[in-house]
Design an enzyme around this catalytic site. Structure first.
Site, PDB file in Angstrom:
ATOM      1  N   ASN A 102      50.656  25.589 -18.281  1.00 29.98           N
ATOM      2  CA  ASN A 102      51.010  26.811 -17.568  1.00 29.98           C
ATOM      3  C   ASN A 102      50.248  27.987 -18.168  1.00 29.98           C
ATOM      4  OD1 ASN A 102      52.696  28.600 -15.825  1.00 29.98           O
ATOM      5  ND2 ASN A 102      53.364  29.390 -17.811  1.00 29.98           N
ATOM      6  N   GLU A 103      49.507  28.669 -17.333  1.00 29.01           N
ATOM      7  CA  GLU A 103      48.816  29.911 -17.687  1.00 29.01           C
ATOM      8  C   GLU A 103      48.021  29.829 -18.988  1.00 29.01           C
ATOM      9  OE1 GLU A 103      51.566  33.184 -17.458  1.00 29.01           O
ATOM     10  OE2 GLU A 103      51.804  32.974 -15.295  1.00 29.01           O
ATOM     11  N   PRO A 104      47.153  28.816 -19.135  1.00 32.93           N
ATOM     12  CA  PRO A 104      46.245  28.843 -20.285  1.00 32.93           C
ATOM     13  C   PRO A 104      45.219  29.955 -20.063  1.00 32.93           C
ATOM     14  CG  PRO A 104      45.633  27.085 -18.785  1.00 32.93           C
ATOM     15  CD  PRO A 104      46.880  27.699 -18.222  1.00 32.93           C
TER      16      PRO A 104
END
Ligand code: GCB
Length: 505
Positions: free
Chosen positions: A304-306
């Site tokens: 999630n959201e790297p």
């Protein structure tokens, strides 16, 4: 005597099972069967947090060698639960360091006397690093939380007789409910059994008052009743794999799942190194091994959201995604992005583009009138560049139940409703083209660390943390049932189960 420890919070789901020799593979949810007996270890455990300066006193004094009460005071700790949510000691609320759990277990005589019985200790999950001692012996270690780990402890608990090699193998078996379906992705569609599927659902967290992240059957059934009430057909296990009981419910209720691994917070360049990559791949192996038999799971999400705008993130995501595809060629793979379409280095490797955007909340806050324009631009840019189906994987607004203001202002129920309405208008523009899903952030309010942007946790739920609806829940319900009725699958269990209880029938 089994003594274990875990850092930060623990939601242990320990189980001992005795089964006949010969089982290979392990890790699957160990149902009872004629060849298997299970012994739940849930209940009250002895507990102590290591508040010493270096937080390693427990290791130095070898607390695992003797009953825990002999080395200092202990308190009762229910398992499963999050220790942070239980006590009145403020130090425990945010404690990060080693905590010690201990439980004495009496085993059935047959398990300890009959050498053909294999005794396995399994921990459903313990966050985030765990070491387990059995009778003082270091038996099991696991890093990463959320996922099960287990060890054969027969030789630690069985009466030591001369090894009996002549006993021969004994069969061990259990049954799994089976569901068969196909999943495929085209340039603009997500297909289940060859038919276009539109995700209309939620992001969740395993979270509730007092229980924290600890597994809880009443809460689980309540949540599934609410999903049905809402007309939701899907959720993402944001941001970690949920308990196996949740996955079993999804199979039974026909809720489609995007199964996400705990790859959260990869926000800095130094995180994209070989050590993380290796561990990340190993965690994906554990996720796929645990959940691959659930027909509800239709896609894996590796993060999630790297910080996916970084070059190093591009290589990293490419490798994790390729590894996941090799582990399971039958399911699409994605990660959830909050990067800009022009900068994202991971998008070339995903099957479906999942986008988080918070227009009129973190961006252009207060400007509801900009949402449709922003959303259209977002979708068009991404689609033009990648020609892949898109899911709006998060959107939402912080809302304190009972706050009202008209015209709408931030944090009120009216603002959340208006924000959703604007997003829905934007989604409807692309829904039959290449946008294949929408997942609200969040199903329910949940606890977070303290911060100036959080009022007693994250309040973007459409339900409160106590699972009562805010005004937006009714809006979403109307929308989801409308979409469900438009995209009706004649023989879908999900639909028939949902419709039974629906005021729309
Ligand atoms: C996000 C994150 C989620 C947060 C949410 C928020 O983008 O994926 O973990 O809780 O925003 O409300 O800030």
């Amino acid at each position: 005597m089994a003594r274990g420890s875990a850092v930060a919070w623990a939601a242990l789901g320990p189980l001992l099972w005795g089964c006949a020799l010969g089982l290979q593979g392990g890790m699957l949810y160990p149902q009872e069967s004629p060849s298997r007996e299970c012994k739940e270890l849930d209940g009250l455990w002895s507990f102590r947090a290591d508040f010493s300066d270096n937080r390693r006193r427990g290791f130095e004094e070898q607390w695992y060698r003797r009953p825990l009460w002999e080395s200092g005071p202990t308190m009762d700790m229910p398992v499963p639960s999050s220790f942070n949510d239980i006590s009145q000691d403020w130090r425990l609320r945010h404690f990060v360091g080693w905590v010690w759990y201990e439980r004495e277990v009496i085993l059935p005589e047959r398990w300890t006397q009959d050498l053909r019985t294999r005794v396995v200790l399994r921990i459903g999950s313990a966050h985030s690093y765990a070491i387990v001692w059995v009778n003082g012996v270091d038996t099991l270690e696991h890093e990463g939380g959320y996922l099960p780990f287990e060890a054969d402890i027969s030789n630690l608990v069985q009466v030591q007789l001369t090894a009996q090699t002549s006993l021969g193998p004994v069969s061990d078996f259990y049954t799994l409910p089976v569901g068969i379906r196909t999943v495929a992705v085209t340039k603009s569609q997500f297909l289940i059994n060859g038919k276009p599927f539109y995700f209309h659902g939620v992001n969740k967290h395993e979270d509730a008052d007092i229980r924290g992240k600890g597994f809880d059957w009443p809460l689980l059934v309540k949540d599934f009743n609410l999903l049905r009430w809402l007309g939701a057909n899907a959720f993402r296990t944001s941001h970690y794999p949920y308990a196996e009981e949740v996955m079993q419910m999804c199979d039974r209720y026909g809720i489609v799942v995007i199964d996400e691994c705990p790859g959260v917070g990869l926000a800095l360049p130094q995180f994209f190194n070989n050590v993380s990559l290796h561990h990340h791949m190993q965690v994906m192996e554990e996720v796929v091994r645990r959940d691959k038999n659930h027909p509800a799971v239709v896609m894996w999400s590796v993060a999630n959201e790297p910080a996916s705008h970084l070059e190093s993130a591009g290589y990293y995501l490419k490798m994790v995604i390729a590894h996941t595809k090799a582990l399971d060629p039958s399911r699409p793979v994605t990660f959830v992005s909050n990067s800009n379409y022009a900068a994202d280095k991971g998008a070339p490797y995903v099957d479906v583009i999942c986008l988080n955007s918070y227009y009129s909340w973190y961006h252009d806050y207060g400007h509801l009138e900009l949402i449709q324009l922003q959303l259209a631009t977002q979708f068009e840019n991404w689609y033009k560049k990648y020609q892949k189906p898109i899911i709006q994987s998060e959107y939402g607004a912080e809302t304190i139940a009972g706050f009202h203001q008209d015209p709408p202002l931030m944090f009120t129920e009216e603002y959340q409703k208006s924000l959703l309405e604007q997003y829905h208008l934007g989604l409807d523009q692309k829904r039959r083209k290449y946008v294949v899903g929408e997942l609200i952030w969040n199903f329910a309010d949940f606890m977070t660390e303290q911060s100036p942007t959080r009022v007693l946790g994250n309040k973007k739920g459409i339900f409160t943390r106590q699972r009562q609806p805010k005004s937006a829940a009714f809006l979403l319900r109307e929308r989801y049932w409308k979409i469900a009725n438009e995209t009706r699958y004649p023989h879908s269990v999900a639909k028939s189960q949902c419709l039974e209880n629906s005021p729309f029938t």
